[in-house]
Design a protein around this motif. Structure first.
Motif, short mmCIF file in Angstrom:
data_model
loop_
_atom_site.label_atom_id
_atom_site.label_comp_id
_atom_site.label_asym_id
_atom_site.label_seq_id
_atom_site.Cartn_x
_atom_site.Cartn_y
_atom_site.Cartn_z
N ALA A 187 28.50 68.54 13.39
CA ALA A 187 28.30 69.73 14.22
C ALA A 187 27.26 69.47 15.31
CB ALA A 187 27.85 70.90 13.33
N VAL A 188 26.19 68.75 14.96
CA VAL A 188 25.15 68.42 15.93
C VAL A 188 25.73 67.56 17.06
CG1 VAL A 188 22.99 67.17 16.28
CG2 VAL A 188 23.29 68.57 14.26
N ALA A 189 26.60 66.64 16.70
CA ALA A 189 27.20 65.76 17.72
C ALA A 189 27.99 66.59 18.73
CB ALA A 189 28.12 64.74 17.05
N ALA A 190 28.65 67.64 18.26
CA ALA A 190 29.43 68.49 19.18
C ALA A 190 28.50 69.26 20.11
CB ALA A 190 30.28 69.46 18.37
N LEU A 204 24.49 77.80 15.85
CA LEU A 204 24.51 76.48 15.21
C LEU A 204 23.10 75.97 14.93
CD1 LEU A 204 27.39 74.88 17.27
CD2 LEU A 204 27.29 74.83 14.78
N TYR A 205 22.23 76.03 15.92
CA TYR A 205 20.88 75.53 15.72
C TYR A 205 20.14 76.35 14.65
CZ TYR A 205 20.45 71.98 19.38
OH TYR A 205 20.57 70.83 20.13
N ARG A 206 20.35 77.68 14.65
CA ARG A 206 19.68 78.50 13.64
C ARG A 206 20.07 78.05 12.23
NH1 ARG A 206 21.06 82.05 10.27
NH2 ARG A 206 23.13 82.47 11.13
N VAL A 207 21.37 77.87 12.01
CA VAL A 207 21.83 77.47 10.68
C VAL A 207 21.35 76.05 10.35
CG1 VAL A 207 23.86 77.04 9.24
CG2 VAL A 207 23.83 78.99 10.80
N LEU A 208 21.43 75.16 11.32
CA LEU A 208 20.99 73.78 11.11
C LEU A 208 19.53 73.73 10.65
CD1 LEU A 208 22.56 72.11 14.26
CD2 LEU A 208 23.15 71.56 11.89
N LEU A 209 18.67 74.49 11.31
CA LEU A 209 17.26 74.45 10.98
C LEU A 209 16.98 75.14 9.65
CD1 LEU A 209 15.79 75.02 14.53
CD2 LEU A 209 15.73 72.93 13.18
N TRP A 224 16.00 68.17 15.14
CA TRP A 224 16.77 69.34 15.54
C TRP A 224 15.89 70.41 16.18
CZ3 TRP A 224 20.12 69.71 10.43
CH2 TRP A 224 21.02 68.65 10.43
N THR A 225 14.67 70.55 15.68
CA THR A 225 13.75 71.51 16.30
C THR A 225 13.43 71.09 17.73
OG1 THR A 225 12.74 72.08 14.17
CG2 THR A 225 11.48 72.60 16.15
N ALA A 226 13.18 69.80 17.93
CA ALA A 226 12.88 69.30 19.28
C ALA A 226 14.07 69.50 20.21
CB ALA A 226 12.51 67.82 19.22
N ALA A 227 15.29 69.26 19.69
CA ALA A 227 16.49 69.43 20.51
C ALA A 227 16.70 70.90 20.89
CB ALA A 227 17.71 68.91 19.76
N PHE A 228 16.50 71.80 19.92
CA PHE A 228 16.65 73.23 20.18
C PHE A 228 15.58 73.70 21.18
CE2 PHE A 228 16.87 77.69 18.06
CZ PHE A 228 17.68 78.14 19.09
N ASP A 229 14.36 73.20 21.00
CA ASP A 229 13.27 73.57 21.90
C ASP A 229 13.59 73.14 23.33
OD1 ASP A 229 10.62 74.48 22.60
OD2 ASP A 229 10.01 72.39 22.66
#
Length: 543
Positions: A187-190, A204-209, A224-229
């Motif tokens: 999912a992250v790759a997408a 997606l990011y909410r669920v991932l974190l 993932w936090t850095a990517a979302f930020d």
């Protein structure tokens, strides 16, 4: 002409992710067009409104678009908007109305075949998510696997990403994190490949974190936090989910010993909640509560735990640990036992470290041993560096309580190494306290004292007043140390009721420096609150 120009600008703003401008331009176009916006433009406006935190207006726009699609015989558009409405209602924790829209979307999808359903398949997603809200994880997993089949057959990449996310969430919840994270990584790759729309990206990011923190996978959580930020920073107008992003940043900063920065991030998260990010209500208040609890500011911690609880989620294990810090051992024990009983595997895993801590303080070593054994088993079946560190620390404390300091010393050294590798100074210092206890039990008093003093220095630097108070009690030391001239200045200003920010302004210091001075004052004087510091200042003629 004005409305036509506004429409063009609104569409362009959505494409450029300038959400404020998009809202303004579509509003202008809507007010000047006699027939109103076309359904597709209503969807674009709804996206902008939702991401600006204007959820009620977004729902109105989506429902208007849905009715217009139905009136025009556009079944795909009607199914798509029904799916988005259902999905956003789920995100708002409105299960009952969401189920109505799920049923409506499914009914519409039944009228379409694969070739015709392109663009409407988002209606499949909330129907798979809904079982998770009522605890039927197996049903949800089967639905997401069915969605994955549809996505593969039709080449729908966004649908494939959400299927991978949902399946990964289900597997980790079921206690199968290795398989779950393999799916989540897809999912992250997408998302990284920009195959997912902005609203879906937020979800997606909410669920991932959520999942990465539940599974103690600190390495993924950091990435993932850095990517979302970064994704949020690229869209300054974004409100929805941005509060959650800041709250997760606060959690990372807290772990890495940057407590002043963590406090600022958590405060920003709370501000974003007030600006319209309803998803941040729980996480923002929970993170602020955790910071206050660790600093020994128990009343303020209690207030934020209460606010977190008002969202409908139980603020555990933090609230139970707060009761423990307040000396209400029986209450803490009852609360954590109630929270763990019947909890699904992912939640149970998150609560177990607090179970060990509370049961040991409450005197039930057997219960603590059971919880520690469960953590050890989990760390073997789903190994992450953080979970190994947590399990090792828990076992060391239990071994110490059971009267086996030699093995406890071995276990806590391993845990400390893992925490050091993760750069988590607070937990490294806590390991130092347990090492000191084990060494003292082995009659190695000099080595024990060295461990205690090293831990004390870290707690002072962080401002971890709760641990400092406990360490003072453990070592039997009376508060020692003379305040510096600057510390006296800070103490005097504290006694006037000024906040750290106010003191920083008065003395031309940073808030972080003021917080460090205050921690040093508390540690040297054996105090646990600003009120106690004020009383000390009065009693000793400092004001």
């Amino acid at each position: 002409m004005v409305s036509s120009r506004a429409l063009e600008l609104g569409r362009s703003a959505v494409a450029g992710r300038r959400w404020r401008e998009a809202c303004e331009q579509f509003a202008e176009a809507q007010s000047t067009l006699a027939e109103g916006l076309a359904p597709l433009d209503l969807e674009l406006m709804a996206t902008a409104l939702f991401l600006r935190g204007r959820h009620e207006s977004a729902f109105e726009a989506l429902m208007d678009a849905h009715e217009r699609y139905l009136a025009g015989g556009d079944t795909v558009g009607a199914a798509r908007t029904a799916g988005w409405i259902a999905l956003e209602l789920l995100e708002a924790d409105e299960l009952s109305p969401s189920l109505n829209w799920i049923a409506r979307g499914q009914h519409l999808m039944e009228r379409l075949d694969d070739a015709d359903s392109v663009g409407g398949r988002v209606a499949l997603v909330p129907a798979a998510l809904a079982p998770l809200f009522v605890g039927d994880v197996e049903d949800a997993k089967q639905r997401f696997e069915a969605i994955a089949t549809v996505a593969e057959r039709t080449g729908d990449r966004e649908l494939s990403a959400f299927a991978a996310l949902g399946r990964g969430k289900c597997l980790t919840t079921m206690g199968r994190p290795a398989e779950g994270f393999e799916s989540l990584d897809r999912a992250v790759a997408a998302v990284t490949a920009n195959e997912v729309s902005p609203v879906m990206t937020c979800i997606l990011y909410r669920v991932l974190l959520d999942v990465s923190h539940e599974a103690f996978d600190l390495e993924r959580a950091q990435v993932w936090t850095a990517a979302f930020d970064q994704w949020c920073r690229e869209q300054p107008d974004l409100v929805a989910y941005s509060g959650q992003c800041h709250a997760y940043r606060a959690q990372q900063l807290l772990l890495h010993g940057e407590w002043a920065e963590a406090s600022a991030a958590a405060t920003t998260a709370e501000e974003r909640f007030r600006a319209g990010d309803f998803t941040a209500a729980y996480v923002a208040n929970y993170q602020l509560a955790e910071l206050h609890r660790l600093r020994g500011e128990l009343r303020r911690a209690g207030e934020h735990y209460r606010r977190a609880a008002e969202t409908g989620w139980d603020p555990q294990p933090g609230i139970a640990l707060l009761r423990l810090a307040e000396g209400e051992y029986t209450t803490a024990q009852s609360m954590i036992r109630s929270a763990v009983a019947g909890a699904e595997p992912a939640t149970r895993r998150r609560l177990l470290p607090a179970v060990v801590e509370i049961e040991l303080v409450a005197g039930d070593v057997t219960a603590a041993r059971r919880a520690a054994a469960e953590l050890i088993a989990l760390s073997r079946s789903a190994p992450t560096t953080m979970l190994a560190a947590i399990a090792g620390f828990a076992e060391a404390r239990v071994l110490l309580a059971e009267g086996d300091p030699s093995v406890a010393l071995e276990r806590v050294r391993t845990a400390s190494t893992a925490w050091s590798a993760l750069d988590v100074p607070y937990e490294v210092a806590r390991c130092g306290v347990v090492r000191g206890q084990a060494l003292r039990a082995l009659d190695k008093s000099d080595a024990a004292t060295a461990e205690f003093e090293a831990a004390r220095a870290v707690f002072l630097e962080l401002g971890a007043q709760s641990e400092l108070t406990g360490l003072t009690t453990l070592t039997g030391q009376r508060p020692t140390g003379t305040l510096t001239d600057r510390e006296v200045e800070v103490l005097r200003l504290v006694s006037t009721g000024l906040t750290n920010r106010g003191i920083a302004g008065r003395l031309s210091l940073s808030e972080k420096t003021v917080a460090r001075h205050l921690s040093n004052i508390f540690g040297k004087l054996g105090l646990s609150s600003r009120a106690a510091a004020t009383a000390y200042a009065y009693e000793n003629g400092l004001i």
